[in-house]
Motif scaffolding. Sequence first.
Motif, PDB file in Angstrom:
ATOM      1  N   MET A  21      31.242 -14.838  92.759  1.00  0.00           N
ATOM      2  CA  MET A  21      31.878 -15.803  93.633  1.00  0.00           C
ATOM      3  C   MET A  21      32.659 -15.070  94.721  1.00  0.00           C
ATOM      4  SD  MET A  21      31.123 -18.879  92.736  1.00  0.00           S
ATOM      5  CE  MET A  21      30.338 -19.707  91.361  1.00  0.00           C
ATOM      6  N   ARG A  22      32.526 -15.564  95.950  1.00  0.00           N
ATOM      7  CA  ARG A  22      33.142 -14.896  97.096  1.00  0.00           C
ATOM      8  C   ARG A  22      34.385 -15.655  97.542  1.00  0.00           C
ATOM      9  NH1 ARG A  22      30.465 -14.395 103.059  1.00  0.00           N
ATOM     10  NH2 ARG A  22      31.601 -12.581 103.823  1.00  0.00           N
ATOM     11  N   LEU A  23      35.510 -14.957  97.600  1.00  0.00           N
ATOM     12  CA  LEU A  23      36.784 -15.558  97.972  1.00  0.00           C
ATOM     13  C   LEU A  23      37.285 -14.951  99.275  1.00  0.00           C
ATOM     14  CD1 LEU A  23      38.657 -15.384  94.522  1.00  0.00           C
ATOM     15  CD2 LEU A  23      36.897 -17.008  95.256  1.00  0.00           C
ATOM     16  N   LEU A  60      24.891  -7.531  81.347  1.00  0.00           N
ATOM     17  CA  LEU A  60      24.548  -7.580  82.761  1.00  0.00           C
ATOM     18  C   LEU A  60      25.428  -6.624  83.556  1.00  0.00           C
ATOM     19  CD1 LEU A  60      24.527 -11.487  83.152  1.00  0.00           C
ATOM     20  CD2 LEU A  60      22.505 -10.031  82.962  1.00  0.00           C
ATOM     21  N   THR A  61      24.873  -6.082  84.624  1.00  0.00           N
ATOM     22  CA  THR A  61      25.701  -5.322  85.551  1.00  0.00           C
ATOM     23  C   THR A  61      26.546  -6.326  86.354  1.00  0.00           C
ATOM     24  OG1 THR A  61      24.136  -5.419  87.394  1.00  0.00           O
ATOM     25  CG2 THR A  61      23.838  -3.628  85.788  1.00  0.00           C
ATOM     26  N   PRO A  62      27.619  -5.874  86.998  1.00  0.00           N
ATOM     27  CA  PRO A  62      28.442  -6.814  87.781  1.00  0.00           C
ATOM     28  C   PRO A  62      27.652  -7.602  88.818  1.00  0.00           C
ATOM     29  CG  PRO A  62      29.642  -4.765  87.463  1.00  0.00           C
ATOM     30  CD  PRO A  62      28.255  -4.542  86.930  1.00  0.00           C
ATOM     31  N   ARG A  63      26.726  -6.962  89.514  1.00  0.00           N
ATOM     32  CA  ARG A  63      25.949  -7.669  90.537  1.00  0.00           C
ATOM     33  C   ARG A  63      24.953  -8.641  89.914  1.00  0.00           C
ATOM     34  NH1 ARG A  63      26.515  -4.746  95.494  1.00  0.00           N
ATOM     35  NH2 ARG A  63      28.747  -5.024  95.925  1.00  0.00           N
ATOM     36  N   GLU A  64      24.335  -8.253  88.809  1.00  0.00           N
ATOM     37  CA  GLU A  64      23.425  -9.171  88.113  1.00  0.00           C
ATOM     38  C   GLU A  64      24.187 -10.397  87.639  1.00  0.00           C
ATOM     39  OE1 GLU A  64      20.517  -5.644  86.307  1.00  0.00           O
ATOM     40  OE2 GLU A  64      21.922  -6.728  85.000  1.00  0.00           O
ATOM     41  N   ARG A  65      25.367 -10.154  87.083  1.00  0.00           N
ATOM     42  CA  ARG A  65      26.181 -11.270  86.595  1.00  0.00           C
ATOM     43  C   ARG A  65      26.577 -12.191  87.752  1.00  0.00           C
ATOM     44  NH1 ARG A  65      30.482 -13.161  87.073  1.00  0.00           N
ATOM     45  NH2 ARG A  65      31.123 -11.413  88.370  1.00  0.00           N
ATOM     46  N   ALA A  66      26.900 -11.609  88.902  1.00  0.00           N
ATOM     47  CA  ALA A  66      27.302 -12.407  90.057  1.00  0.00           C
ATOM     48  C   ALA A  66      26.164 -13.308  90.537  1.00  0.00           C
ATOM     49  CB  ALA A  66      27.774 -11.497  91.182  1.00  0.00           C
ATOM     50  N   VAL A  67      24.940 -12.764  90.584  1.00  0.00           N
ATOM     51  CA  VAL A  67      23.783 -13.570  90.997  1.00  0.00           C
ATOM     52  C   VAL A  67      23.537 -14.704  90.003  1.00  0.00           C
ATOM     53  CG1 VAL A  67      21.271 -13.564  91.292  1.00  0.00           C
ATOM     54  CG2 VAL A  67      22.647 -11.713  92.278  1.00  0.00           C
ATOM     55  N   LEU A  68      23.560 -14.381  88.724  1.00  0.00           N
ATOM     56  CA  LEU A  68      23.295 -15.400  87.703  1.00  0.00           C
ATOM     57  C   LEU A  68      24.408 -16.442  87.671  1.00  0.00           C
ATOM     58  CD1 LEU A  68      21.197 -16.178  85.635  1.00  0.00           C
ATOM     59  CD2 LEU A  68      22.393 -14.772  83.935  1.00  0.00           C
ATOM     60  N   GLU A  69      25.626 -16.020  87.975  1.00  0.00           N
ATOM     61  CA  GLU A  69      26.746 -16.959  88.025  1.00  0.00           C
ATOM     62  C   GLU A  69      26.520 -18.017  89.101  1.00  0.00           C
ATOM     63  OE1 GLU A  69      31.517 -16.458  87.985  1.00  0.00           O
ATOM     64  OE2 GLU A  69      30.494 -15.451  89.633  1.00  0.00           O
ATOM     65  N   VAL A  70      26.113 -17.583  90.273  1.00  0.00           N
ATOM     66  CA  VAL A  70      25.850 -18.534  91.354  1.00  0.00           C
ATOM     67  C   VAL A  70      24.733 -19.492  90.958  1.00  0.00           C
ATOM     68  CG1 VAL A  70      25.075 -18.795  93.740  1.00  0.00           C
ATOM     69  CG2 VAL A  70      26.635 -16.943  93.140  1.00  0.00           C
ATOM     70  N   LEU A  71      23.663 -18.964  90.357  1.00  0.00           N
ATOM     71  CA  LEU A  71      22.511 -19.797  89.994  1.00  0.00           C
ATOM     72  C   LEU A  71      22.855 -20.812  88.912  1.00  0.00           C
ATOM     73  CD1 LEU A  71      19.708 -17.079  90.009  1.00  0.00           C
ATOM     74  CD2 LEU A  71      20.033 -18.916  91.681  1.00  0.00           C
ATOM     75  N   LEU A 110      27.817 -12.520  97.070  1.00  0.00           N
ATOM     76  CA  LEU A 110      27.934 -11.212  96.423  1.00  0.00           C
ATOM     77  C   LEU A 110      28.678 -10.184  97.247  1.00  0.00           C
ATOM     78  CD1 LEU A 110      25.773 -12.253  94.376  1.00  0.00           C
ATOM     79  CD2 LEU A 110      24.774  -9.993  94.490  1.00  0.00           C
ATOM     80  N   PHE A 111      28.475 -10.207  98.556  1.00  0.00           N
ATOM     81  CA  PHE A 111      28.879  -9.062  99.367  1.00  0.00           C
ATOM     82  C   PHE A 111      29.993  -9.406 100.334  1.00  0.00           C
ATOM     83  CE2 PHE A 111      24.252  -8.515  98.492  1.00  0.00           C
ATOM     84  CZ  PHE A 111      24.377  -7.456  97.604  1.00  0.00           C
ATOM     85  N   SER A 112      30.920  -8.470 100.493  1.00  0.00           N
ATOM     86  CA  SER A 112      32.039  -8.654 101.405  1.00  0.00           C
ATOM     87  C   SER A 112      31.587  -8.449 102.845  1.00  0.00           C
ATOM     88  CB  SER A 112      33.164  -7.674 101.065  1.00  0.00           C
ATOM     89  OG  SER A 112      32.695  -6.340 101.151  1.00  0.00           O
ATOM     90  N   LEU A 113      32.484  -8.762 103.777  1.00  0.00           N
ATOM     91  CA  LEU A 113      32.149  -8.690 105.200  1.00  0.00           C
ATOM     92  C   LEU A 113      31.724  -7.301 105.639  1.00  0.00           C
ATOM     93  CD1 LEU A 113      34.992 -10.882 106.741  1.00  0.00           C
ATOM     94  CD2 LEU A 113      32.549 -11.370 106.834  1.00  0.00           C
TER      95      LEU A 113
END
Length: 225
Positions: free
Chosen positions: A1-3, A150-161, A178-181
């Motif tokens: 999640m991107r804040l 899961l790796t942090p990025r894998e978890r982030a993708v699956l979280e969004v889905l 996933l990614f910052s500016l």
Amino acid sequence: MRLLLVEDNAELAEWLRRSLRKEQYTVDWLDNGADADYVLRSEVYDLVILDLALPQLEGQEVLRRLRARGSHTPINVLTANNSISSRVSELDQGADDYVAKPFVVEELEARIRVLLRRSSHVVNPVVSCGDLHYDTNTRVFALAGQPLQLTPRERAVLEVLIMKVGSTVSKAALSQSLFSLDANVSPDAIEVYVYRLRKKLESSDVIIATLRGLGYLLRLRHHGP
């Protein structure tokens, strides 16, 4: 999640950013309201943490402009003014929650989780798709009752889905979550993470389907003819 964190106190902002990144959030930080207003016109965030006393453009005006553009992005307001009239005013102007300084970071994190669930129309803290379960409080996945590594990025993708289960999520939306500016991202990065997730979900009854030209969809796997 991107804040997006909008806070002009650099020391407080750095402390908050470190705390939120430990919880595996992607966090962008801006220190003035004018930049926040500009960025929020083009970038998509799952939630904004907005200080009210900002240089160049007050937080109230950032909030007013965001809502005037029709954005439903959850806004958690930070302020040193804890009066009832101030709280009522900000909530009436479109804020979703209100945290007064000083605050305990654990409470802010809990409020963030509530707002993210609400924006995804999720009531139960545990979100499920078949035998895949996601605890929004601990941010841990389980598959058939066992923790899913899961790796942090894998978890982030699956979280969004899974937070948008049953809905199509574009590659651009996944990338923005996933990614910052300032991240230097390969165009194929999302495809790599989705490929790895599919391998880890092979034994489950869920699948990440590709809808050509649209994006990805987490759904139950179809069995039989």
